[in-house]
Design a protein around this motif. Structure first.
Motif, PDB file in Angstrom:
ATOM      1  N   GLY A 103       0.770  -1.236   0.000  1.00  0.00           N
ATOM      2  CA  GLY A 103       0.000   0.000   0.000  1.00  0.00           C
ATOM      3  C   GLY A 103       0.795   1.277   0.000  1.00  0.00           C
ATOM      4  O   GLY A 103       0.220   2.368  -0.030  1.00  0.00           O
ATOM      5  N   THR A 104       2.130   1.199   0.032  1.00  0.00           N
ATOM      6  CA  THR A 104       2.953   2.407   0.017  1.00  0.00           C
ATOM      7  C   THR A 104       3.460   2.685  -1.388  1.00  0.00           C
ATOM      8  O   THR A 104       3.506   1.796  -2.244  1.00  0.00           O
ATOM      9  N   SER A 105       3.850   3.942  -1.629  1.00  0.00           N
ATOM     10  CA  SER A 105       4.294   4.362  -2.953  1.00  0.00           C
ATOM     11  C   SER A 105       5.621   5.100  -2.859  1.00  0.00           C
ATOM     12  O   SER A 105       5.975   5.643  -1.809  1.00  0.00           O
ATOM     13  N   GLU A 106       6.326   5.115  -3.978  1.00  0.00           N
ATOM     14  CA  GLU A 106       7.595   5.832  -4.056  1.00  0.00           C
ATOM     15  C   GLU A 106       7.759   6.372  -5.467  1.00  0.00           C
ATOM     16  O   GLU A 106       7.468   5.688  -6.452  1.00  0.00           O
ATOM     17  N   ALA A 107       8.205   7.617  -5.576  1.00  0.00           N
ATOM     18  CA  ALA A 107       8.505   8.241  -6.860  1.00  0.00           C
ATOM     19  C   ALA A 107      10.012   8.446  -6.952  1.00  0.00           C
ATOM     20  O   ALA A 107      10.644   8.891  -5.990  1.00  0.00           O
ATOM     21  N   TYR A 108      10.579   8.096  -8.105  1.00  0.00           N
ATOM     22  CA  TYR A 108      12.017   8.223  -8.332  1.00  0.00           C
ATOM     23  C   TYR A 108      12.256   9.146  -9.529  1.00  0.00           C
ATOM     24  O   TYR A 108      11.457   9.197 -10.467  1.00  0.00           O
ATOM     25  N   PHE A 109      13.399   9.798  -9.519  1.00  0.00           N
ATOM     26  CA  PHE A 109      13.919  10.439 -10.728  1.00  0.00           C
ATOM     27  C   PHE A 109      15.370  10.025 -10.877  1.00  0.00           C
ATOM     28  O   PHE A 109      16.143  10.106  -9.934  1.00  0.00           O
ATOM     29  N   TRP A 110      15.720   9.536 -12.079  1.00  0.00           N
ATOM     30  CA  TRP A 110      17.088   9.116 -12.379  1.00  0.00           C
ATOM     31  C   TRP A 110      17.655  10.024 -13.466  1.00  0.00           C
ATOM     32  O   TRP A 110      16.971  10.381 -14.423  1.00  0.00           O
ATOM     33  N   ILE A 111      18.926  10.348 -13.355  1.00  0.00           N
ATOM     34  CA  ILE A 111      19.670  10.920 -14.474  1.00  0.00           C
ATOM     35  C   ILE A 111      21.051  10.278 -14.489  1.00  0.00           C
ATOM     36  O   ILE A 111      21.732  10.241 -13.459  1.00  0.00           O
ATOM     37  N   THR A 112      21.431   9.710 -15.627  1.00  0.00           N
ATOM     38  CA  THR A 112      22.737   9.069 -15.790  1.00  0.00           C
ATOM     39  C   THR A 112      23.480   9.788 -16.900  1.00  0.00           C
ATOM     40  O   THR A 112      23.012   9.822 -18.043  1.00  0.00           O
ATOM     41  N   ASP A 113      24.624  10.361 -16.554  1.00  0.00           N
ATOM     42  CA  ASP A 113      25.423  11.113 -17.524  1.00  0.00           C
ATOM     43  C   ASP A 113      26.534  10.221 -18.067  1.00  0.00           C
ATOM     44  O   ASP A 113      27.278   9.607 -17.298  1.00  0.00           O
ATOM     45  N   HIS A 114      26.625  10.137 -19.396  1.00  0.00           N
ATOM     46  CA  HIS A 114      27.638   9.326 -20.072  1.00  0.00           C
ATOM     47  C   HIS A 114      28.546  10.254 -20.874  1.00  0.00           C
ATOM     48  O   HIS A 114      28.061  11.125 -21.608  1.00  0.00           O
ATOM     49  N   SER A 115      29.861  10.034 -20.775  1.00  0.00           N
ATOM     50  CA  SER A 115      30.775  10.857 -21.570  1.00  0.00           C
ATOM     51  C   SER A 115      32.042  10.084 -21.891  1.00  0.00           C
ATOM     52  O   SER A 115      32.457   9.200 -21.129  1.00  0.00           O
ATOM     53  N   GLY A 116      32.626  10.430 -23.053  1.00  0.00           N
ATOM     54  CA  GLY A 116      33.911   9.854 -23.444  1.00  0.00           C
ATOM     55  C   GLY A 116      33.807   8.727 -24.433  1.00  0.00           C
ATOM     56  O   GLY A 116      33.639   7.573 -24.053  1.00  0.00           O
ATOM     57  N   LYS A 117      33.900   9.055 -25.717  1.00  0.00           N
ATOM     58  CA  LYS A 117      34.018   8.056 -26.768  1.00  0.00           C
ATOM     59  C   LYS A 117      35.439   8.100 -27.328  1.00  0.00           C
ATOM     60  O   LYS A 117      36.249   8.971 -26.995  1.00  0.00           O
ATOM     61  N   ARG A 118      35.749   7.158 -28.207  1.00  0.00           N
ATOM     62  CA  ARG A 118      37.079   7.131 -28.815  1.00  0.00           C
ATOM     63  C   ARG A 118      37.258   8.281 -29.797  1.00  0.00           C
ATOM     64  O   ARG A 118      38.366   8.806 -29.953  1.00  0.00           O
ATOM     65  N   ARG A 119      36.182   8.674 -30.452  1.00  0.00           N
ATOM     66  CA  ARG A 119      36.264   9.674 -31.520  1.00  0.00           C
ATOM     67  C   ARG A 119      35.338  10.844 -31.213  1.00  0.00           C
ATOM     68  O   ARG A 119      34.200  10.654 -30.811  1.00  0.00           O
ATOM     69  N   GLY A 120      35.832  12.079 -31.411  1.00  0.00           N
ATOM     70  CA  GLY A 120      35.006  13.271 -31.267  1.00  0.00           C
ATOM     71  C   GLY A 120      34.631  13.574 -29.823  1.00  0.00           C
ATOM     72  O   GLY A 120      35.182  13.034 -28.875  1.00  0.00           O
TER      73      GLY A 120
END
Length: 299
Positions: free
Chosen positions: A43-60
């Motif tokens: 009967g309980t509830s939870e609200a989440y917010f996620w943000i995942t930052d990705h950086s760094g490729k081989r090119r550009g």
């Protein structure tokens, strides 16, 4: 009689842990990527917010943010369900500057600066054993996802994913230290709108981490994971695609009504697609670094 005393002791330990940690919910995320075994109370509830930052490729230059908004509900004391809304923000440039040389399979080309709603996910989580009542927490997890945006390139298409987990959680030091492990298996398909047929992939993964309460409401931890991907390109046979290994620290705060977890994960090693899958890092499907922030509110 001994068994009754052991159960009684475990319940007391769990209550002490919840009281001293300031946790508002049994399903509080102590780590950013590795999931605990507990579910929300009925009967309980939870609200989440996620943000995942990705950086760094081989090119550009490359930066992408994966965005998720989640609502979770306790169906009963051992079963919870959730729905997610998913989106992506891409900002990359791989035209001519910094992008000389051959392009390996799966690497980005061109440039994109765009925020897009992608789709939704549905989740069920079943706790079989409680980490406090039974000393070892065991849970089963299943999630299905529909995606209309490629998470790496931001290109439009149609994708489906099924993710399953076996979750293990072992408390130590009367709950002050938590060891959490996930055995995961993902199966997915992707068909780009630009054509080219449907691609399939299967990815097993092992995650594990420790979280330690060093002050009231505060936990510090570390987690890591290794995964591999077997790929079936459109109109081709199944083949090994890559493996990778990430690890990094996390910090968690749990208040009376809300909690937050911040995790940094660095790619330590992987198969190098630009060098015939020699050992290095894998930068086609993954990046050099991820940072994840999760915030939850209980009501």
């Amino acid at each position: 009689m001994k068994a009754v005393k052991a159960i009684h002791r475990s319940v007391i330990v769990g209550l002490m842990f919840a009281a001293t940690s300031g946790a508002a919910s049994a399903d509080e995320n102590l780590l950013g990527y590795t999931t605990g075994a507990e579910t929300l109370p009925a009967g309980t509830s939870e609200a989440y917010f996620w943000i995942t930052d990705h950086s760094g490729k081989r090119r550009g230059s490359y930066s992408a943010q994966y965005l998720r908004a989640e609502y979770e509900y306790g169906i009963n004391n051992s079963l919870s369900g959730a729905i997610y809304l998913n989106g992506y923000r891409h900002s990359y440039n791989c035209g001519t500057v910094g992008c000389a040389g051959p392009v390996a399979d799966g690497e980005i080309t061109g440039s994109l600066h765009r925020t897009q709603f992608s789709g939704f996910s549905l989740e069920l989580k079943k706790m079989l054993l409680s980490p406090y009542k039974d000393d070892l927490g065991v849970a089963l997890y299943g999630e299905v996802t529909y995606d209309s945006v490629d998470p790496i390139t931001g290109e439009k298409g149609q994708g489906y994913e099924v993710e399953t987990k076996l979750i293990l959680q072992r408390p130590y030091l009367d709950g002050q230290l938590q060891w959490i492990t996930n055995l995961e298996l993902e199966a997915e398909s992707w068909r780009p709108s630009a054509g080219g047929g449907t691609e399939y992939a299967v990815a097993p993964r092992l995650r594990t981490g420790l979280s330690y309460r060093f002050a009231p409401n505060w936990f510090i931890g570390a987690e890591g994971w290794v995964d591999a991907e077997i790929l079936k390109p459109a109109n081709q046979s199944w083949e090994f695609d890559h493996w990778d290994f990430f690890a990094g620290p996390s910090i968690h705060y749990g208040g009376k009504a809300w909690w937050a977890t911040l995790t940094w994960a660095q790619q330590i090693g992987g198969s190098n697609e630009s060098d015939n899958n020699a050992t290095g890092v894998h930068l086609a499907d993954h990046e050099r670094r991820e940072i994840r922030l999760k915030v939850g509110y209980n009501f």
